[in-house]
Design a protein around this motif. Sequence first.
Motif, PDB file in Angstrom:
ATOM      1  N   PRO A  57       0.822  -1.137   0.051  1.00 15.01           N
ATOM      2  CA  PRO A  57       0.108   0.034   0.074  1.00 15.01           C
ATOM      3  C   PRO A  57       0.751   1.371  -0.034  1.00 15.01           C
ATOM      4  CG  PRO A  57      -0.834  -1.459   1.757  1.00 15.01           C
ATOM      5  CD  PRO A  57       0.582  -1.976   1.151  1.00 15.01           C
ATOM      6  N   PHE A  58       2.156   1.231   0.694  1.00 12.94           N
ATOM      7  CA  PHE A  58       2.864   2.473   0.773  1.00 12.94           C
ATOM      8  C   PHE A  58       3.485   2.620  -0.708  1.00 12.94           C
ATOM      9  CE2 PHE A  58       2.985   0.709   5.034  1.00 12.94           C
ATOM     10  CZ  PHE A  58       2.854   2.058   5.950  1.00 12.94           C
ATOM     11  N   TYR A  59       3.907   1.463  -1.248  1.00 10.01           N
ATOM     12  CA  TYR A  59       4.573   1.559  -2.500  1.00 10.01           C
ATOM     13  C   TYR A  59       3.489   2.250  -3.648  1.00 10.01           C
ATOM     14  CZ  TYR A  59       7.551   0.185  -6.573  1.00 10.01           C
ATOM     15  OH  TYR A  59       8.468   0.128  -7.621  1.00 10.01           O
ATOM     16  N   PHE A  60       2.138   1.738  -3.475  1.00 12.29           N
ATOM     17  CA  PHE A  60       1.089   1.987  -4.511  1.00 12.29           C
ATOM     18  C   PHE A  60       0.870   3.731  -4.285  1.00 12.29           C
ATOM     19  CE2 PHE A  60      -3.003   2.799  -5.990  1.00 12.29           C
ATOM     20  CZ  PHE A  60      -3.126   2.176  -7.082  1.00 12.29           C
ATOM     21  N   GLU A  61       0.803   4.030  -3.000  1.00 14.38           N
ATOM     22  CA  GLU A  61       0.861   5.502  -2.656  1.00 14.38           C
ATOM     23  C   GLU A  61       1.777   6.484  -3.381  1.00 14.38           C
ATOM     24  OE1 GLU A  61      -2.065   6.037  -1.153  1.00 14.38           O
ATOM     25  OE2 GLU A  61      -1.614   8.355  -1.089  1.00 14.38           O
ATOM     26  N   ARG A  62       3.108   5.799  -3.381  1.00 14.68           N
ATOM     27  CA  ARG A  62       4.250   6.753  -3.976  1.00 14.68           C
ATOM     28  C   ARG A  62       4.319   6.628  -5.436  1.00 14.68           C
ATOM     29  NH1 ARG A  62       6.840   4.688   0.901  1.00 14.68           N
ATOM     30  NH2 ARG A  62       7.860   2.976  -0.104  1.00 14.68           N
ATOM     31  N   TYR A 116       0.101   3.078 -10.320  1.00 12.94           N
ATOM     32  CA  TYR A 116      -0.716   1.725 -10.607  1.00 12.94           C
ATOM     33  C   TYR A 116       0.567   0.978 -11.275  1.00 12.94           C
ATOM     34  CZ  TYR A 116      -3.837  -1.728 -12.343  1.00 12.94           C
ATOM     35  OH  TYR A 116      -4.508  -3.293 -12.623  1.00 12.94           O
ATOM     36  N   THR A 166       3.595  -0.161  -9.743  1.00 16.27           N
ATOM     37  CA  THR A 166       3.261  -1.080  -8.760  1.00 16.27           C
ATOM     38  C   THR A 166       2.933  -2.590  -9.390  1.00 16.27           C
ATOM     39  OG1 THR A 166       2.180   0.652  -7.323  1.00 16.27           O
ATOM     40  CG2 THR A 166       1.611  -1.677  -6.667  1.00 16.27           C
ATOM     41  N   ASP A 178      -7.395  -3.027  -0.542  1.00 17.40           N
ATOM     42  CA  ASP A 178      -7.454  -2.033  -1.739  1.00 17.40           C
ATOM     43  C   ASP A 178      -8.066  -2.323  -2.990  1.00 17.40           C
ATOM     44  OD1 ASP A 178      -6.458   1.034  -2.288  1.00 17.40           O
ATOM     45  OD2 ASP A 178      -6.044  -0.282  -3.830  1.00 17.40           O
TER      46      ASP A 178
END
Length: 192
Positions: free
Chosen positions: A135-140, A143, A146, A172
Amino acid sequence: MTSLDRLKREIRQILAGSSVPEDPLHAENTVEWVKRIYPKADEGLLLAALAHDIERAIAEKKVKRSDFSNYDKFKEAHATNSARIVQEIMTLHGINNEFSNDVQQLVRLHEKGGNFRADILRDADALSFFEINLPFYFEREGYDNTLKRCLWGYKRISPKNRELLKMIEFRDKNISEIIKLIQRLPFRETSS
Ligand SMILES: [Fe+2]
């Protein structure tokens, strides 16, 4: 308190100072995944799991993605750098022997694996990426990046341990879509 306890305390203190917010959680969770995959894991393997990403927590020593032409080279430099730092910390704690050599070698191999215990560490690290970091990676990263990172991470896991991804719940919508996508893709089974 034993020297091993003091060492672990220092590693946790360093991880707590990381600019990457998920680093401390990911380290503890990688230890948990090692135990799930291999309940008989020894102290050296558990310590390597805790410390494997330590270089990322030290701003002045960490390697940067932008300095490497491809992701695998970056990851290899990351593993080598973490191993060097782990060895230095162990030496400072008076642990400089077969045990420290073993731990630093496991850390050095944590991205690729290469033997029974290093493969367990690699799989645990990869599974923990999905459970904690995603989730952190996706936020930064969004799509597309990721999806690429998940494909790379999924291929790292030994085929026999890929099933363990089913133990993780993805809440998510975008992330669960990515997970379903990669689980449907056929992979050439190159790792053991
Ligand atoms: Fe990791």
